[in-house]
Motif scaffolding. Structure first.
Motif: not given
Length: 761
Positions: A367, A369, A390-393, A396, A400-403
């Motif tokens: 993951t 960030y 931000y964080t993202q797999p 994705p 799916e957008q960064p969280e």
């Protein structure tokens, strides 16, 4: 990094690391002879390098204690042997000054790179003692060793070596691997023509049996030749009429030839090689600056820089591309391609636009960030939030957008990960010296972030310490959660320097994250010794860490006893000494050391460390010539400036360029007298630079003269960098205090600095 680990230069990381970097009493007579015949002096010296007096030479040439590195399983220790100073042949080698770096073209690495001379392996026995040394062997005699790295399972060591050639130039670096069980080393590559390119990154273990290496491309030919005539005029335009103010960087690219030369030395070919000899090139040749495997060993985070280059900023601001690959070299996606950053505002806390600080979460398989500024990177812009994390797999789902992980009103300063229920986020702001720590629950959106610590970075007395980290099976480091029997609390270990008005007294607190209550479970001896907690040694076992099973590496020293290392175990806190390094300079073993306190005329409390030669008695021997060696500090408050830093019980480490060498010539040394330059409120520290500088120096000189240890008229001042600038100013503005000075590697004409500054004279 904790305060404890940062000050211990002989303990090195277990991942990848590089070795680190007159007369006697009448030496200063307070006068300068303007009729000195320079030619006569040159004749007397014979035009050659001169050796210092024997009493100084013996200290400088004494071999330093080895650096230490522990295996991932904490069952073995490396002793990395080194010499005190590099040979002059190392310093005299030609170097290319390109894009803010200095490159050794013969080695294809950074120039003047220090090195290890040997590696010894010791088993850490169950009773806490060390087994006999096993010497790593098999490589050529006289090899210079760098970048020593453990494999994840601790069974192998990788390192680079270079060997002097007959013409006294250095060869390129080759990569070797040693079997830890036998100590036998062999080249990683079967072909002798594969060399390491270590201008930026070097190599990294992907798993227990494969290494990713930055190599010099096999297709590379001779370096480009400098054209006799440039291809055209050098043109810099400002058609948009934007005034760009940048700092005074050194060793920048100057022309197209420098650009070609930078590409030549910095371009690498990434090669994946297994211990069985299998070799595979991955990706195209490029100027790769870093390669970071994901914790689950499935992906690579690859950073590179590319043209257009710049003639006004160093390579750290060149266009930067960050990509995601699989570990076998398959391209997955591009994370960002940042443009040339010549326009970062000069104000402190200004940063580059776009994604920055892109990393893997240490507690997750794969993951990502990162942080992004919301103020266009300009610290002068008032906006809330200022940074968003931000964080993202790694891969994705479609669309799916960064969280958003967290929003910050100060400048982002990093994250310490633990698990889905706990992470610590750091932010700070230089102008106000504010530093803040947040507690977040990365996996629980319904748990609100909260401020854990909110304090001034200048207030060392209020520093709660830093969380101790444990190593995960994947080789990353996360916050160590500690459990107590029959207690459901969430505890961490805070390792602090313990600054107090009596000096630093390091500590280890058991801290409850939920209630902020703390229990001091360890503290340094404050009467005679200076002890620190260096690392957690019980972190290699998976599962919960219990307080009564805690095992730590600590260090211990005193004014006259050099640093030794101990394994300390709970619940009885039994300490077992594991090193027995001899005193590095026994001729100064009985030197005298004292932390003294005094006051500046404006009421600011100051401190300094006074060193006196062995056997010196001021009542019998009278005042000595004195060397004052310091480095000013900028502060926003008088209270913070007056706080005591350091410990009177620390061992007097004497390096080859240390001012303490003059103790061997019967000098008094006033080391590190606090010279605070204070700018309270809206006032900047340097608005009254000279006034405060001279006042601090006057207070220090008065303190040593009143003690009868320093002879007026025989007091010198010295410093490095900002301390050199200090020295020039004191010689210009306080000639009544000092007879001479040593200004080492300073920048003196500060009118060249944007927005101006005081000039030395």
């Amino acid at each position: 990094m904790t305060a404890a680990t940062s000050r211990l230069g002989n303990l090195v990381s277990g991942t990848s690391f590089l070795a680190e970097d007159g007369g006697g009493g009448g030496g200063f007579n307070g006068s300068v002879n303007s009729s000195t015949n320079t030619a006569t002096e040159d004749d007397a010296l014979g035009g050659k390098y001169q050796l210092p007096p024997a009493e100084i030479k013996d200290i400088v040439d004494a071999p330093p204690v080895p650096a230490l590195s522990f295996s991932p399983q904490r069952d073995k220790i490396l002793f990395l042997k080194r010499r005190s100073l590099p040979p002059l042949t190392e310093l005299a080698k030609p170097e290319e000054k390109l894009a803010g770096m200095r490159i050794d073209g013969k080695c294809n690495t950074r120039s003047r790179m220090s090195f290890y001379t040997g590696i010894g392996i010791h088993q850490l026995l169950p009773d806490g003692t060390l087994g006999p040394e096993k010497v790593v062997h098999g490589f050529p005699d006289g090899a210079k060793i760098n970048f020593v790295t453990w494999s994840p399972d601790g069974r192998h060591l990788s390192f680079s070596i270079r060997v002097d050639e007959e013409d006294n130039s250095s060869s390129k670096l080759s990569v070797w691997v040693a079997d830890v069980e036998t100590g036998k080393a062999n080249p990683l590559f079967k072909s002798p023509d594969v060399y390491l390119n270590a201008v930026f990154d070097n190599f990294v273990w992907l798993d227990n049996s494969s290494v990713l290496v930055c190599t010099i491309p096999s297709s590379r030919e001779d370096p480009p030749k400098k054209p006799l005539v440039p291809s055209g005029p050098k043109i810099q335009s400002n058609e948009t009429r934007n005034v760009v103010q940048v700092r005074t960087f050194q060793d920048l690219l100057k022309d197209e030839y420098d650009e070609d030369l930078f590409d030549y030395y910095a371009t690498s070919q990434l090669v994946l090689v297994s211990l069985d000899g299998t070799v595979k090139e991955i990706g195209p040749p490029a100027v790769y600056t870093s390669m970071d495997p994901s914790p689950d060993q499935k992906y690579l985070l690859i950073s590179s820089i590319h043209r257009p280059y710049s003639f006004i900023v160093p390579c750290g601001r060149f266009p930067k591309k960050v990509e995601l690959w699989t570990t076998d070299g398959k391209f997955v996606r591009e994370l960002c391609d940042l443009p040339l950053a010549e326009d970062i505002p000069i104000a402190f806390n200004s940063v580059r636009k776009g994604m920055r600080s892109i990393n893997w979460r240490a507690d997750k398989p794969s993951t990502l960030y990162w942080a992004e500024t919301q103020d266009e990177g300009d610290a002068k812009v008032e906006v809330s939030p200022r940074d968003i994390i931000y964080t993202q797999p790694a891969e994705p789902l479609e669309g799916e957008q960064p969280e958003i992980l967290h929003k910050l009103d100060l400048r982002y300063g990093g994250i310490s990960w633990c698990d889905d229920s706990l992470a610590l986020v750091y932010e700070s702001w230089y102008k106000t010296r504010r530093i803040r720590t947040w507690v977040i629950s990365p996996g629980s959106k319904d748990v609100s972030p909260r401020v854990l610590f909110d304090r001034s970075s200048e207030d060392v007395y209020s520093d709660p310490g830093s969380p101790m980290m444990r190593r995960t099976p994947s080789g990353t480091y996360v916050i160590a959660k500690i459990k107590k029997e029959n207690d459901e609390g969430t505890y961490v270990l805070l390792n602090g320097s313990g600054a107090t008005p009596e000096g630093n007294i390091p500590f280890l607190d058991l801290f409850d994250i939920n209630t902020s209550s703390k229990e001091r479970i360890w503290q340094s001896d404050k009467e005679k010794y200076f002890e620190t907690v260096v690392a957690l040694m019980s972190d290699y076992e998976e599962g919960d860490l219990y307080l009564d099973q805690l095992k730590l590496l600590t260090s211990k020293e005193s004014k006259t006893e050099n640093t030794q290392y101990y394994i300390q175990s709970w619940p009885d806190q039994k300490a077992c000494q594991i090193t027995n390094f001899p005193h590095p300079y026994p001729q100064l073993a009985s030197l005298q050391k004292e932390m003294i306190r005094y006051q500046r005329k404006d009421g600011v409390q100051l401190t300094a460390t006074l060193y006196l030669p062995p056997g010196y008695d001021p009542s019998k021997d009278g005042p000595l010539p004195c060397l004052v060696w310091s480095y000013p500090g900028e502060f926003k408050s008088k209270d913070a400036a007056g706080q005591v830093r350091g410990s009177p019980n620390e061992f007097a480490g004497i390096g080859p360029t240390s001012a303490l060498l003059w103790l061997a010539r019967r000098f008094a040394i006033l080391s590190g007298p606090t010279i605070p330059i204070i700018g309270e409120g809206d006032e900047e520290a340097n608005d009254r630079y000279v006034e405060q500088l001279v006042a601090s120096a006057e207070a220090a000189i008065e303190a040593v003269i009143q003690r009868g240890v320093a002879c007026p008229g025989k007091i010198a001042v010295g410093g490095h960098s900002y301390g050199a600038f200090m020295t020039a100013n004191l010689l210009a503005h306080a000639p009544h205090l000092f007879c001479c000075g040593i200004a080492r590697s300073g920048a003196y004409n500060r009118t060249l600095t944007p927005f101006g500054f005081q000039v030395a004279c």
